[in-house]
Write an enzyme that holds these catalytic residues in place. Structure first.
Site, PDB file in Angstrom:
ATOM      1  N   SER A  68       0.830  -1.210   0.000  1.00 56.91           N
ATOM      2  CA  SER A  68       0.000   0.000   0.000  1.00 56.91           C
ATOM      3  C   SER A  68       0.864   1.259   0.000  1.00 56.91           C
ATOM      4  O   SER A  68       2.027   1.253   0.415  1.00 56.91           O
ATOM      5  CB  SER A  68      -0.907   0.016   1.226  1.00 56.91           C
ATOM      6  OG  SER A  68      -1.724  -1.131   1.250  1.00 56.91           O
TER       7      SER A  68
HETATM    8  N1  SAM Z   1      -0.425  -5.055   4.193  1.00 58.90           N
HETATM    9  C1  SAM Z   1       0.188  -5.266   2.922  1.00 58.90           C
HETATM   10  C2  SAM Z   1       1.587  -4.712   2.829  1.00 58.90           C
HETATM   11  O1  SAM Z   1       2.051  -4.090   3.794  1.00 58.90           O
HETATM   12  O2  SAM Z   1       2.241  -4.952   1.820  1.00 58.90           O
HETATM   13  C3  SAM Z   1      -0.723  -4.747   1.819  1.00 58.90           C
HETATM   14  C4  SAM Z   1      -1.020  -5.813   0.833  1.00 58.90           C
HETATM   15  S1  SAM Z   1      -2.257  -5.631  -0.365  1.00 58.90           S
HETATM   16  C5  SAM Z   1      -2.820  -4.010  -0.392  1.00 58.90           C
HETATM   17  C6  SAM Z   1      -3.589  -6.581   0.332  1.00 58.90           C
HETATM   18  C7  SAM Z   1      -3.312  -8.048   0.494  1.00 58.90           C
HETATM   19  O3  SAM Z   1      -4.501  -8.678   0.966  1.00 58.90           O
HETATM   20  C8  SAM Z   1      -2.929  -8.793  -0.784  1.00 58.90           C
HETATM   21  O4  SAM Z   1      -1.675  -9.384  -0.610  1.00 58.90           O
HETATM   22  C9  SAM Z   1      -4.036  -9.854  -0.944  1.00 58.90           C
HETATM   23  O5  SAM Z   1      -3.584 -11.077  -1.482  1.00 58.90           O
HETATM   24  C10 SAM Z   1      -4.502 -10.007   0.484  1.00 58.90           C
HETATM   25  N2  SAM Z   1      -5.833 -10.575   0.664  1.00 58.90           N
HETATM   26  C11 SAM Z   1      -6.972 -10.330  -0.026  1.00 58.90           C
HETATM   27  N3  SAM Z   1      -7.993 -11.048   0.491  1.00 58.90           N
HETATM   28  C12 SAM Z   1      -7.486 -11.751   1.541  1.00 58.90           C
HETATM   29  C13 SAM Z   1      -8.035 -12.681   2.474  1.00 58.90           C
HETATM   30  N4  SAM Z   1      -9.328 -13.028   2.476  1.00 58.90           N
HETATM   31  N5  SAM Z   1      -7.221 -13.211   3.410  1.00 58.90           N
HETATM   32  C14 SAM Z   1      -5.906 -12.880   3.468  1.00 58.90           C
HETATM   33  N6  SAM Z   1      -5.328 -12.027   2.587  1.00 58.90           N
HETATM   34  C15 SAM Z   1      -6.107 -11.452   1.646  1.00 58.90           C
END
Ligand code: SAM
Length: 221
Positions: A68
Site C-alpha cells: 500500500s
Molecule cells: N499489508 C500489505 C503490505 O504491507 O504490503 C498490503 C497488501 S495488499 C494491499 C492486500 C493483500 O490482501 C494482498 O496481498 C491480498 O492477497 C490479500 N488478501 C486479499 N484477500 C485476503 C483474504 N481473504 N485473506 C488474506 N489475505 C487477503
C-alpha cells in the site's frame, strides 16, 4: 522499541523525506513516524522497485497485489494506534511491511495472507530481519480464532462488509480498521468495540484497495 534497522542504513535520507511528506499530509503520531523512519520499505519491495520504495505510492509486489501507499499505511496505523505488547491481527500480509510497522511499534503481530507466494516471501523477510511475527496462509475473512481476542484488527484489502468473524475476534475496547465499499472505491471504517454486540464506527471516505477475497469478502472467481 524494537530495532529493525539493517547494518547498511541505506536510503536513510529518502526515509526522512518520506516522513516529512507524511507529516505534511497530517500524520501526527510520533510513534508512527518513528516506525516509518526505522522500517526499511525497500526491503519489502521487489528489486526492480527499490528505487521507488520511498515515493508515496503503492507498488506492485506480484500476484496482481500491491504494497500500500505509505500515506495509507500511516493513516491506518495512526487510526489503529498500536500499543506495546498488545495483540494485533492483520488481514492481507502482502509484502509484510504493514506488519513490520506494527511490530516496530511494539505490538504482537498475527498476520494472514491468502496467496502462497506472498506468504512465503513475507515469511522470508520476517526471518531475515528476525521479526517475531506469526503468519499463516489462509482466508483472513474468517480470522484466526486460536489467538483471539485481538486488541486491534487491520484489514489491508477492501471488502463489501465488515466480516462477522473479525467483529467477534476483536476484544471489547479494541479497534478495527477496514476499508468497506465496492471494488473500485472504499470508505475506511474505524470501529471501536464498545461491548460484545455494540460498535461505534467512524468513516473516512475515498480509499482504493485491492479486493478482500474470501468467505466474508468478494468472490475470487
Ligand atoms: N499489508 C500489505 C503490505 O504491507 O504490503 C498490503 C497488501 S495488499 C494491499 C492486500 C493483500 O490482501 C494482498 O496481498 C491480498 O492477497 C490479500 N488478501 C486479499 N484477500 C485476503 C483474504 N481473504 N485473506 C488474506 N489475505 C487477503
Amino acid at each position: 522499541m524494537r530495532n529493525l534497522t539493517s547494518f547498511t542504513k541505506m536510503y536513510e535520507s529518502e526515509r526522512k523525506e518520506l516522513v516529512e511528506i507524511l507529516k505534511s499530509r497530517g500524520i501526527t503520531n510520533q510513534r508512527v513516524l518513528d516506525a516509518f523512519m526505522k522500517v526499511e520499505r525497500h526491503l519489502f519491495v521487489p528489486d526492480i522497485m527499490k528505487q521507488h520504495a520511498y515515493k508515496d505510492v503503492a507498488l506492485p509486489i506480484g500476484m496482481g497485489q500491491t504494497i500500500s501507499q505509505p500515506y495509507t499505511v500511516a493513516f491506518m496505523t495512526q487510526a489503529l494506534d498500536p500499543q506495546p505488547n498488545k495483540r494485533y491481527l492483520e488481514i492481507g500480509t502482502g509484502s509484510g511491511y504493514q506488519a513490520a510497522i506494527i511490530y516496530e511499534m511494539g505490538g504482537r503481530v498475527f498476520t494472514i495472507e491468502r496467496h502462497h507466494d506472498l506468504y512465503n516471501s513475507a515469511m522470508k523477510i520476517f526471518d531475515q530481519l528476525n521479526l517475531k511475527i506469526a503468519a499463516r496462509c489462509s482466508d483472513g475473512t474468517i480470522g484466526w480464532s486460536e489467538f483471539a481476542p485481538y486488541d486491534g484488527i487491520i484489514v489491508t484489502a477492501g471488502g463489501p462488509t465488515v466480516p462477522l468473524n473479525l467483529k467477534k475476534q476483536l476484544a471489547v475496547g479494541g479497534k478495527m480498521v477496514i476499508p468497506v465499499g465496492d471494488k473500485q472505491i472504499q470508505t475506511l471504517n474505524v470501529l471501536t468495540k464498545i461491548s460484545e454486540d455494540k460498535f461505534e464506527t467512524h468513516e473516512v471516505p475515498y480509499f482504493t484497495f485491492v479486493p478482500l477475497i474470501g468467505k466474508e469478502g468478494w468472490d475470487g472467481k
